[in-house]
Scaffold this active site. Structure first.
Site, PDB file in Angstrom:
ATOM      1  N   GLU A   8     -11.222 -61.867 -21.124  1.00 27.72           N
ATOM      2  CA  GLU A   8     -11.730 -60.759 -20.313  1.00 27.72           C
ATOM      3  C   GLU A   8     -12.593 -59.887 -21.217  1.00 27.72           C
ATOM      4  OE1 GLU A   8      -8.232 -60.237 -17.050  1.00 27.72           O
ATOM      5  OE2 GLU A   8      -7.781 -59.533 -19.074  1.00 27.72           O
ATOM      6  N   ASP A 128      -6.700 -60.693  -4.795  1.00 25.90           N
ATOM      7  CA  ASP A 128      -5.684 -59.843  -5.410  1.00 25.90           C
ATOM      8  C   ASP A 128      -4.825 -59.243  -4.307  1.00 25.90           C
ATOM      9  OD1 ASP A 128      -6.891 -60.345  -7.856  1.00 25.90           O
ATOM     10  OD2 ASP A 128      -8.133 -58.539  -7.767  1.00 25.90           O
TER      11      ASP A 128
END
Length: 247
Positions: A8, A128
């Site tokens: 990330e 999500d």
């Protein structure tokens, strides 16, 4: 089960977030390009990269993405701030193997459908979930949609996979999150990649036996060395034995 070791990126550095908070990143003092090379050397067949700069509306880190792709020598799956057909095409032109679309799938589902039509098996839907609802804008905004209904929008589209993240797993009960992923994997018409349930070898072992779960995204556990990638890859590659029937 296939593992997707993850990098990330924020401001050119590998980071991990606490509960999705982009303003409070844990920065890892390592070279992301070397890390990608290390993941590939350990045997990873795919690498997952998220561009947090692009998520927040900043300039995409395309130069760094290109370096990672070249260094890894294995396919790279990239997400973060993908909101247009032009961005999808730009990433594919960079050499990205799969493009991950998240928030834009809520606001513009036709973008996912059209992209999947023109790039079959190269588009990944990311969802999500928090407290039973689909989230957008990272983990910041709760939508009105339930996960199963949201997934059903894309049943007929040639997606490469669906990444499911249960945000609750980052906060409290991993067992409940495993149950959610198990339920959604049973309903999905696409291969499911679980995210947030790879913090230990025990979690990976449990996830391996969930029908319909094709893979797992694993990031922070590799950086803080909670999980050794070579061991995790060996576990993931083991054939799933027979399981006892419950009477």
């Amino acid at each position: 089960m296939q593992l997707f070791p993850t990098i990330e990126l924020q401001n050119g550095k590998p980071v991990s977030l606490h509960r999705g908070r982009l303003d409070e990143p844990l920065v890892w003092n390592v070279d992301p390009v070397e890390k990608a090379r290390e993941f590939a050397h350990a045997g990873a067949e795919w690498i997952h990269v998220t561009d947090f700069d692009a998520i927040t509306g900043g300039a995409p880190q395309d130069e760094l993405l290109t370096e990672i792709i070249r260094a890894a020598g294995v396919p790279v799956q990239v997400g973060g701030g993908v909101r247009s057909r032009e961005r999808i095409e730009a990433l594919i032109d960079l050499g990205v193997g799969r493009v991950v679309i998240s928030t834009a799938a809520l606001t513009n589902p036709d973008l996912v459908k059209e992209a999947a039509k023109y790039h079959p098996d190269q588009i990944v839907l990311a969802m999500d979930v928090f407290e039973g609802q689909v989230m957008s804008e990272g983990w910041r905004t709760k939508s009105a949609y339930e996960p199963a209904d949201f997934l059903s929008w894309f049943d007929a589209d040639p997606l490469a996979a669906v990444i499911i993240t249960d945000i609750d797993s980052d906060i409290s009960d991993a067992d409940a999150s495993l149950a959610l992923v198990t339920d959604l994997a049973a309903q999905s018409r696409h291969l499911v990649i679980a995210r947030g349930l790879s913090r230990s070898m025990n979690e990976l072992s449990a996830l391996k036996y969930v029908p319909g779960v094709h893979g797992a995204v694993i990031g922070r556990a590799l950086f803080d060395k909670s999980v050794d990638l070579e061991e995790a890859l060996a576990l993931a590659a083991e054939p799933v034995g027979e399981t006892a029937e419950f009477i």
